[in-house]
Design a protein around this motif. Structure first.
Motif, mmCIF file in Angstrom:
data_model
loop_
_atom_site.group_PDB
_atom_site.id
_atom_site.type_symbol
_atom_site.label_atom_id
_atom_site.label_comp_id
_atom_site.label_asym_id
_atom_site.label_seq_id
_atom_site.Cartn_x
_atom_site.Cartn_y
_atom_site.Cartn_z
ATOM 1 N N UNK A 155 0.812 -1.230 0.000
ATOM 2 C CA UNK A 155 0.000 0.000 0.000
ATOM 3 C C UNK A 155 0.838 1.269 0.000
ATOM 4 N N UNK A 156 2.134 1.164 -0.250
ATOM 5 C CA UNK A 156 3.024 2.331 -0.192
ATOM 6 C C UNK A 156 2.600 3.424 -1.172
ATOM 7 N N UNK A 157 2.202 3.042 -2.370
ATOM 8 C CA UNK A 157 1.776 4.038 -3.357
ATOM 9 C C UNK A 157 0.566 4.824 -2.853
ATOM 10 N N UNK A 158 -0.345 4.158 -2.166
ATOM 11 C CA UNK A 158 -1.543 4.829 -1.654
ATOM 12 C C UNK A 158 -1.199 5.807 -0.537
ATOM 13 N N UNK A 159 -0.239 5.442 0.309
ATOM 14 C CA UNK A 159 0.216 6.367 1.346
ATOM 15 C C UNK A 159 0.848 7.591 0.691
ATOM 16 N N UNK A 160 1.716 7.374 -0.282
ATOM 17 C CA UNK A 160 2.399 8.480 -0.962
ATOM 18 C C UNK A 160 1.401 9.403 -1.665
ATOM 19 N N UNK A 161 0.417 8.822 -2.340
ATOM 20 C CA UNK A 161 -0.586 9.643 -3.036
ATOM 21 C C UNK A 161 -1.457 10.405 -2.044
ATOM 22 N N UNK A 162 -1.786 9.791 -0.923
ATOM 23 C CA UNK A 162 -2.614 10.445 0.094
ATOM 24 C C UNK A 162 -1.893 11.642 0.696
ATOM 25 N N UNK A 163 -0.583 11.503 0.899
ATOM 26 C CA UNK A 163 0.200 12.558 1.558
ATOM 27 C C UNK A 163 1.073 13.330 0.575
ATOM 28 N N UNK A 164 0.670 13.365 -0.687
ATOM 29 C CA UNK A 164 1.496 13.997 -1.718
ATOM 30 C C UNK A 164 1.826 15.459 -1.397
ATOM 31 N N UNK A 165 0.940 16.164 -0.715
ATOM 32 C CA UNK A 165 1.177 17.573 -0.386
ATOM 33 C C UNK A 165 1.602 17.769 1.073
ATOM 34 N N UNK A 166 1.913 16.669 1.740
ATOM 35 C CA UNK A 166 2.330 16.715 3.138
ATOM 36 C C UNK A 166 3.749 16.159 3.231
ATOM 37 N N UNK A 167 4.710 16.959 3.694
ATOM 38 C CA UNK A 167 6.075 16.426 3.844
ATOM 39 C C UNK A 167 6.055 15.232 4.803
ATOM 40 N N UNK A 168 6.563 14.100 4.341
ATOM 41 C CA UNK A 168 6.538 12.892 5.155
ATOM 42 C C UNK A 168 7.623 11.923 4.697
#
Length: 193
Positions: A155-168
């Protein structure tokens, strides 16, 4: 010895499916879980307790879903109420740990004493973007540790897409790494420390 999770799955299979959906059950094959999670149009579940298996299967049939339910030999000590999204199990400010299915108990033990939010879900797909974004924005740091029963990074891609505008930052753990408590604890501490 039979797995309580597998017994729960077989006992929950309805004789007829009035909703007209497709219900597939997989036992222990993490590659299969990963494949269904990457296939559009499937609802994918990874329950963490036999009672969750029963509830999920009945719900999927009632909704007429095209669902894949992944069961494993491991289970959490207690069932949770997580529906289709993330359930907040522990509050903290130092990051977010997402535990999927039977990884919850090892995650809770491995993160004892850490100031982290622990989220739990049985639904691999669809991915709860709102639940993750809310927890990440409430933390001091939006760093995320993803612990899944499937292959690392399912699910890494989904985490990255969800937080695309949040530095993480993201640490994705899965498979055997998700059940090895000492290694899990070290990985989380090293990453969030």
């Amino acid at each position: 010895m039979q797995s309580d999770m597998l017994v729960a799955a077989t006992e929950s299979l309805p004789e007829q499916r009035p909703g007209g959906g497709t219900l597939l059950v997989g036992y222990g094959a993490v590659e299969e879980l990963t494949r269904f999670a990457a296939t559009p149009g499937w609802t994918v579940y990874a329950p963490g307790h036999p009672a969750e298996v029963r509830r999920i299967m009945l719900t999927a049939v009632r909704r007429g879903q095209r669902a894949y339910v992944h069961v494993s030999a491991e289970s959490n000590a207690e069932p949770r109420c997580a529906g289709d999204g993330f359930e907040r199990v522990r509050e903290g400010l130092g990051g977010v740990v997402l535990a999927v299915g039977a990884t919850l108990d090892p995650v809770l033990r491995a993160t004892t004493g850490l100031d982290v939010t622990v989220l739990y879900t049985t639904a691999v797909r669809p991915f709860d973007e709102i639940g993750l974004r809310t927890a990440a924005l409430a933390a001091d740091r939006a760093d995320v540790v993803l612990v899944e029963p499937g292959l690392p990074g399912t699910s890494a891609r989904h985490v990255a897409e969800t937080l695309v505008h949040v530095p993480h930052r993201l640490l994705a753990l899965g498979g055997a790494d998700a059940r090895d408590e000492p290694a899990l604890g070290r990985a989380v501490r090293d990453f969030l420390g």
